[in-house]
Every structure is written in structure tokens, then in C-alpha cells.
Design an enzyme around this catalytic site. Sequence first.
Site, PDB file in Angstrom:
ATOM      1  N   CYS A 144      -2.565   0.422   9.063  1.00  0.00           N
ATOM      2  CA  CYS A 144      -3.628  -0.917   9.590  1.00  0.00           C
ATOM      3  C   CYS A 144      -4.772  -1.230  10.406  1.00  0.00           C
ATOM      4  CB  CYS A 144      -3.324  -1.515   8.699  1.00  0.00           C
ATOM      5  SG  CYS A 144      -1.625  -1.949   7.394  1.00  0.00           S
TER       6      CYS A 144
ATOM      7  N   HIS B 288       0.676  -1.561   0.089  1.00  0.00           N
ATOM      8  CA  HIS B 288       0.407   0.148  -0.227  1.00  0.00           C
ATOM      9  C   HIS B 288       1.147   1.359  -0.245  1.00  0.00           C
ATOM     10  CE1 HIS B 288      -3.257  -2.252   2.382  1.00  0.00           C
ATOM     11  NE2 HIS B 288      -3.819  -1.896   1.331  1.00  0.00           N
TER      12      HIS B 288
HETATM   13  N1  GLY Z   1      -2.594  -8.729   5.096  1.00  0.00           N
HETATM   14  C1  GLY Z   1      -3.261  -7.088   4.866  1.00  0.00           C
HETATM   15  C2  GLY Z   1      -3.159  -7.376   3.187  1.00  0.00           C
HETATM   16  O1  GLY Z   1      -2.984  -7.735   2.585  1.00  0.00           O
HETATM   17  O2  GLY Z   1      -4.346  -6.492   3.592  1.00  0.00           O
END
Ligand code: GLY
Length: 260
Positions: free
Chosen positions: A255, A168
Site C-alpha cells: 500500500c 484488498h
Molecule cells: N485504511 C486503508 C484503507 O482502508 O484504505
Amino acid sequence: MTHSSYQFTRAITRRPASSATNGLRAEDHGTPDISQMLKDHAHYVATLRETGAKIIELPALEDFPDSVFVEDDALCLKDCAVLMRPGAPSRLGEVAMMAPTIHTQFKQVFQIKGPGHIEGGDILTTSREILVGKSARTDAAGVEELRTIVTPLGYKVREVQTPAEILHFKTDCSILDDNTILSTKRLHVSGCFEGYRVLHTSDGEDAAANAIRFNQFVLMPAGFPNTASMLRENGFEVREINNTECAKIDGGMSCLSLRF
Ligand code: GLY
């Protein structure tokens, strides 16, 4: 529209599921230890709460191994929220599980309907604009649908590119204050932060970039001493949280919460 990008009164978190051992990951770094992950998560939530914010803790969702990473399910702005449309098929269903909580917190709630995809981890909201990194999870159609929703509300969306080797956009950067961004050198060289003050993570400490400024604290993963010292020398109040288990499934500080 301008607003503070680090002062929050609330956050939403979700307890890690035992199924997080099956969470998505780009590379195998071993099986996450769930009891350690739960301890780290409790430390994270307590640190957010220490700032005086109200923390809404949601129960674990065993059917969704990555559901602890609530940030990908929604974009929370000052006056509205936008429910996302994750690009990972196993994560699409998480959004419906988050939606009722979002509706209790926001009067105005929008939804990315597709066909595009967009995940919150690719969105960096600064005091003056919303940067969205195209990635394996976020495509141009997803960015455009978000732009169509928030532009009439006065927000400016700028499409940027998440480096190919990372999950990300916010894997490699975070907001430190209204004009300062913590970034890896590899992301900064892409030129996407022109006009901002940028502090770099130290060499060999790229994973420290996934931090969050939450009120008076910068929460960062433990184990990156040079970056932590640099932030302290720059006047930030740093709190280090063990992240070894979430890191095995490509998760970090940002996250783990929705902040608003
Ligand atoms: N494990 C976090 C994701 O891949 O979204």
C-alpha cells in the site's frame, strides 16, 4: 505483453499525515502512533532507495487520513499509468492529488471515470497478466473499465475475487519473481494462481503476505519469523520493516508505494 514484475527504477511514496489516526479500518486495534509510523515509513523509503531506485517522496495530506497508502490511487505499468477510482468515499479525492505527479512520470495517463470503482490494492500485476480482485472497494464495472483501457495496449486482465474477510486482494498475496507468488493458504485455495509457483505464508502469519519484491529485496512486515525464514531458505533477500502502526489502519508494504 510480458515484462518483469519486480524490477523498478522508480517509486512514489507519501509521508503519513497526523490524521492517519482517523484512517479507515475494519476493526479497532488501537490508535496508530504517528511518530512510530513516521519512523517506519522512513525505514521503508530508505530500503527502497538502497536498491538504487529513485524515490519520489510526496508531502503529507492532512485532509486525507489514508493518503499514505498511495498504491490505491494509480496502476503504474511499463508504458502508461491508470488513475484509479477508489471505492472508499473518503479516498476518492486522493487521486486528484496524485495525478500531477503521475503526469510528470508517464507520457500516457488514463483515468477510471466510473461509475465503477477500483483500487490499486486489488491489482496484482504479474509478468504475464493483471489480476484484479473484486472486493468491497473494487467492483465489476471498475474491472471492466480497466480492461477496456489496457487491453488495446496488450495487457490481459483477469478478474478474481478478494476473500470477503480482507480489505484488498494484495492484503493476502504478493509477487516474489516472474513466476512465484507469496500467498496465504486461504487465498490460494480459491484457485486464482493456477500456473504459478506459490509459496505460502506460515500458519498464523497471514499478515506477512502483504510484502513487496522491489529489485533485489523482499520487503515484508516484521514479526513473522517463520515466513521470513521460509523466504530466506528460498533464496530471497528479505528486509523486515516494522508495520505495527499502519497495520492498525489495514495498511501494509504494498500500500505504501507506487512502483514502476
Ligand atoms: N485504511 C486503508 C484503507 O482502508 O484504505
